[in-house]
Design an enzyme around this catalytic site. Structure first.
Site, PDB file in Angstrom:
ATOM      1  N   VAL A 299       0.851  -1.193   0.000  1.00 43.31           N
ATOM      2  CA  VAL A 299       0.000   0.000   0.000  1.00 43.31           C
ATOM      3  C   VAL A 299       0.885   1.242   0.000  1.00 43.31           C
ATOM      4  O   VAL A 299       1.711   1.444   0.898  1.00 43.31           O
ATOM      5  CB  VAL A 299      -0.950   0.000   1.222  1.00 43.31           C
ATOM      6  CG1 VAL A 299      -1.823   1.249   1.214  1.00 43.31           C
ATOM      7  CG2 VAL A 299      -1.811  -1.256   1.228  1.00 43.31           C
ATOM      8  N   LYS A 300       0.679   2.059  -1.029  1.00 52.15           N
ATOM      9  CA  LYS A 300       1.507   3.261  -1.178  1.00 52.15           C
ATOM     10  C   LYS A 300       0.762   4.437  -0.546  1.00 52.15           C
ATOM     11  O   LYS A 300      -0.370   4.748  -0.938  1.00 52.15           O
ATOM     12  CB  LYS A 300       1.721   3.501  -2.665  1.00 52.15           C
ATOM     13  CG  LYS A 300       3.014   4.170  -3.028  1.00 52.15           C
ATOM     14  CD  LYS A 300       3.145   4.149  -4.549  1.00 52.15           C
ATOM     15  CE  LYS A 300       4.360   4.864  -5.023  1.00 52.15           C
ATOM     16  NZ  LYS A 300       4.267   5.157  -6.458  1.00 52.15           N
ATOM     17  N   CYS A 301       1.402   5.071   0.436  1.00 46.72           N
ATOM     18  CA  CYS A 301       0.763   6.185   1.155  1.00 46.72           C
ATOM     19  C   CYS A 301       1.637   7.431   1.036  1.00 46.72           C
ATOM     20  O   CYS A 301       2.861   7.341   1.166  1.00 46.72           O
ATOM     21  CB  CYS A 301       0.641   5.870   2.648  1.00 46.72           C
ATOM     22  SG  CYS A 301      -0.355   4.440   3.028  1.00 46.72           S
TER      23      CYS A 301
END
Ligand code: E4P
Length: 222
Positions: free
Chosen positions: A90-92
């Site tokens: 998950v890219k945040c």
């Protein structure tokens, strides 16, 4: 050193995978937008399906970016994205809300990539929050006359000083020299657009040498 491909194009991902040098994939909303033929018909579930297709091609981390700003929304979307496939990361964004989400995911065992990182302190925060990957954007810094690779060097030193396990992904790569410098610094990963991956294999002396070898080989009988 690991090579990721920085694209959402299935054709480019397949082509890079065939070279046998591909360890993972990074996407972002702009890269997704590039491959969408009809934006009025592209739904969130199409997006998830696309990420699943990428995971079928590459057996390695596939970064899928959240498209929300508040921590609670990032958490809900990130959990949904992580459920697509075990390889989804998950890219945040490296914001205050992004950090809260990264901390949450780290406690849940969901892997994260802290993105849009432009300063050493942002990278320190990412590591402290438990991000698995941090993505300094070297090309965008170079664009504003700031030393992108200098930032990578600072991050690698800081992480080595304290033994942080967060892996450094050199992102926003624009040309082969970025890849050389990333490897000299000892960055864990470079995420590279497909045309640049192809450029890595090119050398004019290889072309000239090959041409001559082929000409000389032509004297031999088949
Ligand atoms: C990767 O994780 C980044 O989203 C990407 O490398 C950004 O690249 P750009 O600056 O060329 O858009």
């Amino acid at each position: 050193m690991k090579f990721f491909i920085d694209t959402a194009s299935l054709d480019e991902i397949r082509a890079a995978a065939e070279l046998g040098v591909l360890d993972g994939v990074t996407t972002n909303p702009s890269l997704i937008a590039k491959i969408v033929r009809d934006p009025s018909n592209f739904t969130y579930s199409d997006f998830k399906e696309h990420i699943a297709k990428i995971c079928d091609i590459v057996d390695g981390p596939v970064s899928a970016e959240v498209t929300t700003l508040k921590a609670e929304e990032m958490i809900a979307q990130g959990e949904d994205l992580a459920a697509i496939h075990e390889n989804v990361v998950v890219k945040c964004p490296l914001t205050v809300d992004g950090l809260k989400a990264i901390r949450h995911f780290s406690q849940q065992g969901i892997r994260t990539n802290a993105t849009l990182v432009f300063s050493p302190n942002q990278a320190l925060l990412a590591a402290k929050a438990g991000a698995d990957y941090v993505s300094p954007f070297v090309g965008r810094l170079d664009d504003i006359s700031t030393d992108g690779m200098g930032l990578v060097e600072q991050i690698v030193t800081m992480y080595d000083n304290y033994g942080y396990l967060t892996e450094v992904i050199v992102a926003s790569v624009r040309h082969p020299q970025h890849v050389v410098e990333a490897s000299m610094i000892g960055a864990d990963i470079a995420t590279i657009p497909y045309p640049v991956i192809r450029q890595l294999a090119n050398h004019p002396l290889t072309d000239a040498g090959l041409k001559k070898f082929m000409e000389d080989a032509a004297v031999m009988k088949r």
